[in-house]
Structure formats: C-alpha cells, structure tokens
Motif scaffolding. Structure first.
Motif, short mmCIF file in Angstrom:
data_model
loop_
_atom_site.label_atom_id
_atom_site.label_comp_id
_atom_site.label_asym_id
_atom_site.label_seq_id
_atom_site.Cartn_x
_atom_site.Cartn_y
_atom_site.Cartn_z
N LEU A 1 -34.52 -33.58 107.98
CA LEU A 1 -34.30 -32.53 108.97
C LEU A 1 -35.21 -31.32 108.70
O LEU A 1 -35.74 -30.72 109.63
N ALA A 2 -35.39 -31.01 107.43
CA ALA A 2 -36.19 -29.82 107.09
C ALA A 2 -37.58 -29.92 107.67
O ALA A 2 -38.10 -28.95 108.24
N PHE A 3 -38.20 -31.09 107.54
CA PHE A 3 -39.56 -31.24 108.05
C PHE A 3 -39.57 -31.23 109.58
O PHE A 3 -40.52 -30.75 110.19
N LEU A 4 -38.49 -31.75 110.18
CA LEU A 4 -38.42 -31.73 111.64
C LEU A 4 -38.22 -30.30 112.15
O LEU A 4 -38.70 -29.93 113.23
N ILE A 5 -37.50 -29.49 111.37
CA ILE A 5 -37.18 -28.14 111.83
C ILE A 5 -38.32 -27.16 111.58
O ILE A 5 -38.63 -26.32 112.42
N ALA A 6 -38.95 -27.28 110.40
CA ALA A 6 -39.93 -26.28 109.99
C ALA A 6 -41.00 -26.10 111.06
O ALA A 6 -41.59 -27.05 111.55
N ARG A 7 -41.23 -24.83 111.41
CA ARG A 7 -42.15 -24.53 112.50
C ARG A 7 -43.58 -24.95 112.18
O ARG A 7 -44.31 -25.39 113.07
N ASN A 8 -43.95 -24.82 110.90
CA ASN A 8 -45.35 -25.11 110.57
C ASN A 8 -45.65 -26.61 110.55
O ASN A 8 -46.80 -27.01 110.43
N MET A 9 -44.62 -27.45 110.69
CA MET A 9 -44.86 -28.90 110.73
C MET A 9 -45.17 -29.35 112.16
O MET A 9 -45.61 -30.47 112.39
N VAL B 1 -40.07 -25.21 103.37
CA VAL B 1 -41.21 -25.89 103.99
C VAL B 1 -42.04 -24.90 104.79
O VAL B 1 -43.27 -24.93 104.79
N GLU B 2 -41.35 -23.98 105.46
CA GLU B 2 -42.08 -23.01 106.28
C GLU B 2 -42.95 -22.09 105.43
O GLU B 2 -43.91 -21.51 105.92
N GLU B 3 -42.59 -21.96 104.16
CA GLU B 3 -43.39 -21.08 103.30
C GLU B 3 -44.54 -21.82 102.61
O GLU B 3 -45.30 -21.22 101.87
#
Ligand SMILES: Nc1ncnc2c1ncn2[C@@H]1O[C@H](COP(=O)(O)OP(=O)(O)OP(=O)(O)O)[C@@H](O)[C@H]1O
Ligand SMILES: [Mg+2]
Lengths: 288, 266, 248
Positions: free
Chosen positions: A118-126, A186-188
């Motif tokens: 989920l983290a990778f799906l959510i993170a804006r920079n991905m 992840v966003e950072e």
C-alpha cells in the motif's frame, strides 16, 4: 592568529546611531499589533478548550470528589482484593500469554507485508494512478481511525471466538498505522539517488537494493518494531471481547470475582509487555 | 578487524531475520490458521459482509448520544491526566525532585501505570467505583498519566540550566525565571504531547465502554450480541467519523497556532 | 583617577566536590575600565566571573560593590545587586523559543515587581528602551523573530542587548566570542568596547584569544590555577609572560 584581528580592523565598525523616537514608535506599534494577533488566537483556542471542558464536566456529572474517592477506592481495591496475586494461577495464564504473543507477532508481519504494498501505491512520488492512490489512502485512513478493539468485536461476531479474530484485528489496525508511516517514508526517498543508480544500467532489483532500500530501512524497521510494541498491548485486551489470548482468561477471572487470579493475569501482561519492549529495543539496536 | 566486525554484524542480522521468519510461521501454526477452520471462517466472513449492507441505525439519536458521551469522557480524562501529570512530573524530574529517590519512585510508578492497558484500568475502576462515565474518565486519566509523566519529566530534565542562569543574572525573581525562562522552553513540547494524548484518548474512549455499559463501545457490543451486522457497521462508521472529526479539529487548531505565530514573528 | 567600582578581597571558591577553583583573588576594578581576564582552560575564569554576580557563591573572602560586601546579600538585595551586573555568555543563553525583543526585555525583569514581570507585562517605557537598545546593536529588523532563528553573531548581540537593557554599572562577559568566527568576533568585541566607552560601563571580559585581549582591553588579568599571575596594561604582557600564564 593576530593577523585575523588586524585583517578585520581595516573595516572599522561604528555602532548605528541612536534611533529617533519616531522610528521606535512605529516599531513599538508593530510589536503591539503582533502581540495582539497572537493573544487573540490564543484566547480563541483557550475559549474553545474551556467550553469543551465545561460541557463535558457538566454532562458526565463528574465531581472532584470522584477523584479522591476513586483514588482511595482503587488503592483499597488493589491492596485488599488484588493482593497478593495468586501465584498458583500462573500455569493457567502461560498458554494464553503465548497465544497473545503469537497473535501480535503474526498480525504485525501480515500488516507489514500489506502496508509495504500500500505504501508504494499511496506515495505520491511513485506516481501510481491517482485513483488507485486515493482509494488506498482512504482505506488506510479508515483502518487507522477505527481502534483495534472495534475490529476485534466485529471479527469475533463474524468469524467466531478465538485468536484468529484477534490476529486479524491487530493486522487491520496495523495497516492503518504502518500504511501511513511507510508511505511517508517512501515519499521522503531521494529520487535523485534512485535515478543515479538507474543510470548505471542496474536492473530493478539492483535499483531497489542499492538506492531505495538503504533509505527505507531504518524507518521500516523502527516502525515495524514499534507496531509490535503496540500490538502486545492491544492483543492483551482483545481477549476481553473474545478475540483470543490472555485477555479471555483475565476477563473470566474478573467476572468470577477471582481478583487475586486476575492480579496475576495483569502481572503477566505487564511482564509480557516489558519482555517484548526489551526485545524490540535490543533488535533495534542491533539492526540499525 | 573491521571486516570481521562487519561479517559478525551481517551474521547477527541474518540470524535475526531467519528467526523472525521461522517465528512467524510457528505463530501461524500455533494460532491454527493453517487448517480448515481458517477456510471456514473465511466463508463466514464473506457471508456476513453481505448482511452488513446497508448499514442501519435503529435508534440513531442513541448512537450519537453515545458517541458524544465518549467524546466527553475523552476530554475529561485528558484534562485530569494532564493536570496530574504536570504535578507528578515536577517530582519525577531529577533536576526538580526534592530527592533522587522520589524521582525514582514516581518514575517507577508511571512505568507500572503505563504498562497496564487502559481497558484493564477501566475494568479495575468499574469494580472500584461502579458504572457510568466516572470509571472511564479515571481510567483514561490514569493511563494518560503513565505516558505523560514520563514525557513531561524528560523535557523538564532537558531544560538548559545555563539559560536560566542568564535570566537569573538580570536580577529576576524565582517566579520570573520560571515564567519567562522555564515555561517558554517547555510549553510547546507539553502542548504537542498533550494534543497527541488527546488523539489517543478519543480512540480509547470509543472502546472503553466495551467492558462496562456506556459510551459508543457498549453500543457496538450490544449490536454484536444481537448479531445485527448492519448496525455494527453503522456504529463503526460513527466511531470512525467521530475520531476523524476530532483529529481534524485538533490539527486545524494546531496549524492555526503555527500559522499565527509564524506571521507574528516574520 | 577614576573611582573604584568593584573590589575583590581574597575571594575563594571551593566546589562541593573539593575542587579549589579560586585560591584567593584580590583586585580592584575602576569605573569605565575594560578588563580582560585570560588564562588556560580550567584556570577559574568563569568561576571568578560567576562569583561576581553570585551565580555561584564564593566560599571565602569579600566582594565590595558601592562599599557593601555583596556576599552577605540575600534575596531582595541580591536581586537589586544583580541588575547592576549585565552578563553575557559564551553560548548566548537566550530563551530560544521567545522572540528577540522578549529576550531583551528580560533585562528589565530585575526592575519590575515579581508578578507583572513574570507575566511579561512590560511597561511602555521599558519596551521603548528595549527597542532602542536593540537598534543600537543593529538588530532592529530582527526584533520579532524567534531568538533561535538568528545567526550566532546576531544572537550574541541580542545577549549584549539584554545585558545593556539592564542599564548596568558593570558588564560581565564570559568568553562572548568563543563560538564565533573571527569576523563576528571582532564585531561583537567592538560593540562591547564602544558601549563600555560611550556609556562608561565597566566591562570584564573572559577571553581565550590573547590577541583580542591585547587589541581591546585597557587592562589584562592573567589567571592560572585559581590565582592572579599577571595584572597590567596590554603593553606589559610580553610573549614570555603569556607563555607563563598558559603553561601549567
Ligand atoms: N560546578 C562545578 N563543580 C565542581 N567543579 C567545578 C564546577 N565548575 C567548575 N569547576 C572546576 O573549577 C575549575 C575552574 O573552572 P572554570 O570553569 O572557572 O574554568 P575556566 O577558566 O572558565 O575554563 P574554560 O576556559 O574552559 O571555560 C575547574 O577545575 C573546573 O573543573
Ligand atoms: Mg569558562
């Protein structure tokens, strides 16, 4: 050394002339205006808090007497009914205590696995599809705002009593906390570093291993272990709604008025929490 | 030398990871997850999900009343938790305590209080003082104390004495040193942790009712006993809404303070 | 000859752990003088300075100010005495989360009654005075910022402003430039010197850098292991004497 003094001596520095009162008046007025702004804001917020407290105080019919009698009663209760803890009930609690540990741990691992995705799906920079991101983010927000115990109650009535319900409950609330924490990490992530590794012609695994993982690691381990600490506390009480573990036995002791037995159960929970916190602290030290 | 150390580090890491993985499967096995009951329960879950919709509230006013009561309990528990924590923290902080043994005693007390979950405190208080919102308020207050005393005491211990020296050196009185030196140093940490604790307490308040009639947690248990899944979903949504609304409100106030302070100092 | 403002008579300080930091310091300081105290680390410079405004209490001897032995002062008298002494620190020691102007106003606390000072109700006159002092050290435009938003040199100037706001007779500065780069150091020392000359404020500065002491001081006192081993104008401080002060 003495050169540095001589060097700077060449640019002699005068104290600024004493400021005229007219200038100061403007400065003073500006200052009063700023102070007023902060004061007004503070008054607003204190007002809201004050009203909320008065409203709650009135509605719950709380009196300060309760503080005194409550403290007195609980002290008396602990001293006379809980003490001494019934040592002979230790064996009765060991099995459920272990069950609590298994629930917390398995729940943590499952929530970590789901949260990672989920983290990778959510993170804006991905830069996944915005609708997918939004849906995942909403799920995580929902899971986070609903306490684990609520999940416990729902799951117990849905799939029956037992530790499985507890494990799922802990895992669900875990996704709420870790999904957000991981996506923030992840966003950072510094994408320049990732790009640099990519530019060397590395394949996907190499890119992740060389540039993403090192930046992700400490936050990942830290939050996962923190969640394990939380899980133990949550799992210990999940039993009270029938979701397995030590809470079930504790609840039974209390409803049968076996307070000394219950005291032993509380001590076991206490020990379990300390044990897990100690272990996670050690692992944190080792891995980070 | 350092290579050997690295090697050793890597081995311990691998060991930890292996143990972690093995323990995971062992746990699953112990929890009987890998068996037919698991599959059966999965079926049950699917069946129930369909009966959850649409979520309904039989007596909507009651549910909202319960939610409001939980909110009030959270507010009261937090207020008293904060007040007593400040008082106790003054004795728990090494640099303020009359004697180191007192600091030690208060800290141990807080550690013990902290390690007992809020729900158990609620149970104990119900036995000690009876039903109603009071035991839940006291349970939240006590549970908050466990956490806040530690945090407050630590930030008091981190006070920079040399800054206080500087204020003292101007000829300020003790009271002035505290108000103009100590308070500004502590205030923002105190506030942000207190707000954080309120966010936790609102979650606890929602579920504390589970063990003793009251609040929205109790409504959920009641619905679950009647196997009214549609009601359960509705109540869960109300809990969600309440927690989210409170969180948004506290965040709004926090942001506003930060904004105004920034504007006042720019 | 200018009048004596401060007189130290055989001042001793033994810390509770048995450290003998001052072994009998005797000296007099005259009005408007800029005295620099030099000495190696641990010589007792800070202890001496902090003894003068009683941030630590000497265990022996006398310190005379306006003819009174200030070592016997208690509470009220001590407060009133301290407002005659502005102090400047190596680490600036500002209340970091408070605004610059608030920090300068702390210099007025000694003149206010406990309550209004505690709650920060500074009078209009005090506020004007603080703003004026702040503009004298060139920080008028930073007045409303949080103290920790300023650079080191600027923070030290706020420290000076706080001390000046006390309207002191004596300025005590404990290594005011030890954390600053040479340029800011020079700057800060210059402010100190000019203020001490313009307002005739006696200034006692602990310094690590001998050349700064030579440059700015009217008089240098060398301290070694809690005793005065040199006392005289910069011109008399020869290379050999400097070495004597700094070798243990
Ligand atoms: N609070 C204290 N308790 C015990 N001993 C102390 C204390 N403060 C200072 N000392 C000791 O007193 C002696 C003098 O210290 P002081 O800080 O006055 O030296 P200094 O000349 O200012 O050194 P520096 O240049 O490093 O600042 C040192 O031996 C120090 O260890
Ligand atoms: Mg020193």
């Amino acid at each position: 050394m003495s050169r540095s003094v001589e060097g700077t001596l060449e640019q002699p520095l005068e104290l600024p002339p004493r400021t005229e009162n007219k200038d100061l008046l403007g400065l003073y007025k500006d200052w009063q205006r700023r102070k007023k702004m902060v004061r007004k804001n503070r008054a607003w917020i204190l007002g809201i808090i004050f009203l909320a407290v008065v409203w709650s105080w009135y509605a719950t019919e709380f009196t300060l007497l309760y503080l005194i009698s409550g403290a007195g009663n609980i002290a008396a209760f602990i001293a006379t009914d809980l003490f001494p803890p019934d040592l002979s009930s230790i064996p009765m609690f060991i099995g459920p205590a272990l069950e609590t540990l298994y629930m917390s741990y398995a729940g943590m691992v499952i929530s970590v696995a789901i949260s990672l995705i989920l983290a990778f799906l959510i993170a804006r920079n991905m830069k996944f599809h915005p609708i997918i991101s939004f849906i995942c983010r909403s799920i995580v927000t929902f899971l986070r705002a609903v306490p684990a115990l609520v999940w416990g109650i729902i799951l117990v009535s849905a799939i029956g009593l037992g530790p499985f319900a507890g494990m799922v409950a802990v895992a669900l609330s875990g996704v709420g906390i870790l999904g957000k924490a991981f996506s923030d990490i992840v966003e950072e992530i510094d994408m320049d570093q990732v790009g640099a590794v990519k530019a060397t012609g590395a394949n996907w695994f190499q890119v992740v291993g060389q540039s993403v993982w090192p930046q992700f690691k400490s936050g990942f381990v830290g939050w996962s272990l923190y969640k394990l600490d939380l899980n133990i506390r949550e799992a210990a009480v999940l039993g009270m709604v029938g979701a397995g573990g030590i809470g079930i036995v504790l609840e039974r002791s209390i409803s049968l008025f076996q307070y000394q037995e219950a005291a032993m159960g509380i001590l076991m929970i206490f020990a379990l929490i300390l044990l897990v916190e100690f272990t996670t602290a050690k692992i944190r030290e080792r891995i980070l | 030398m350092s290579e050997m150390k690295q090697e050793k580090n890597r081995t311990t890491k691998n060991l930890i990871i292996t143990v972690a993985a093995v323990f995971f499967f062992f746990s699953l096995f112990q929890l009987d997850v890998i068996s037919e009951t698991f599959l059966a329960s999965f079926d049950g879950l699917l069946g129930i999900t369909s009966t959850m919709f649409p979520p309904t509230l039989d007596e909507p006013i009651d549910i909202f009343g319960a939610a409001v009561e939980s909110l009030q309990v959270a507010i009261m528990g937090t207020v008293f938790g904060i007040l007593f924590s400040i008082l106790l923290a003054a004795f728990a902080a090494r640099n303020l305590a009359p004697h180191w043994s007192i600091s030690y005693a208060v800290k141990t007390f807080a550690a013990f209080v902290r390690a007992v979950p809020a729900l158990i405190w609620a149970l104990l208080f119900i036995v000690a003082v009876g039903l109603g919102p009071t035991p839940r308020i006291l349970a939240l207050a006590v549970n908050s104390i466990g956490m806040l005393v530690k945090i407050y005491a630590e930030s008091i211990e981190e006070i920079d004495e040399s800054v206080l020296d500087a204020v003292k050196a101007t000829g300020a009185s003790k009271f002035q040193v505290i108000m103009q030196g100590v308070v500004p140093m502590l205030l923002s940490t105190f506030i942000s942790w207190s707000v954080f604790r309120f966010d936790i307490n609102i979650r606890y308040a929602a579920v504390l009712g589970v063990v003793g009639a009251g609040g929205i947690g109790w409504e959920l248990v009641r619905a679950s006993r009647m196997l009214a899944y549609d009601q359960m979903l509705a109540i869960t949504l109300v809990i969600f809404g309440m927690i989210l609304a409170v969180e948004m409100l506290t965040r709004f106030m926090k942001d506003r303070v930060i904004q105004v302070n920034a504007k006042a100092s720019s | 000859m200018a009048e004596t403002v401060l007189e130290l008579r055989d001042v001793k300080k033994v810390f509770s752990d048995g450290t003998e930091a001052l072994k009998g310091i005797t000296s007099t300081v005259k009005k408007g003088e800029l005295v620099s105290i030099i000495g190696s680390s641990g010589a007792g410079k800070s202890t001496l300075l902090r003894s003068i405004n009683r941030l630590n209490d000497p265990t022996g001897g006398e310190i005379l100010f306006q003819g009174k032995n200030i070592l016997s002062f208690k509470r009220r008298d001590l407060r009133q005495y301290r407002r005659h002494m502005g102090m400047i620190f190596q680490g600036y020691n500002l209340v970091k989360r408070s605004s610059v102007i608030q920090n300068v106003l702390h210099g007025r606390l000694g003149y206010m009654n406990t309550l209004s000072g505690g709650f920060g109700h500074f009078s209009k006159e005090d506020s004007f005075y603080a703003l004026e002092v702040l503009s004298r050290v060139g920080l008028k435009d930073q007045a409303f910022k949080r103290a920790d938003e300023l650079s080191g040199g600027q923070q030290q100037r706020v420290g000076i402003a706080r001390a000046i706001a006390q309207n002191p007779d004596i300025l005590l500065a404990d290594e005011p430039i030890a954390s600053l780069d040479p340029n800011s150091s020079w700057n800060v020392m210059n402010y100190l010197k000019q203020i001490s000359k313009e307002d005739e404020i006696t200034t006692i500065v602990n310094l690590h850098q001998v050349d700064f002491a030579r440059e700015f001081a009217d008089r240098i006192i060398g301290v070694k292991a809690g005793e005065i081993v040199f006392d005289g104008p910069p011109a008399h401080l020869t290379e050999r004497k400097t070495q004597m002060i700094y070798t243990t």
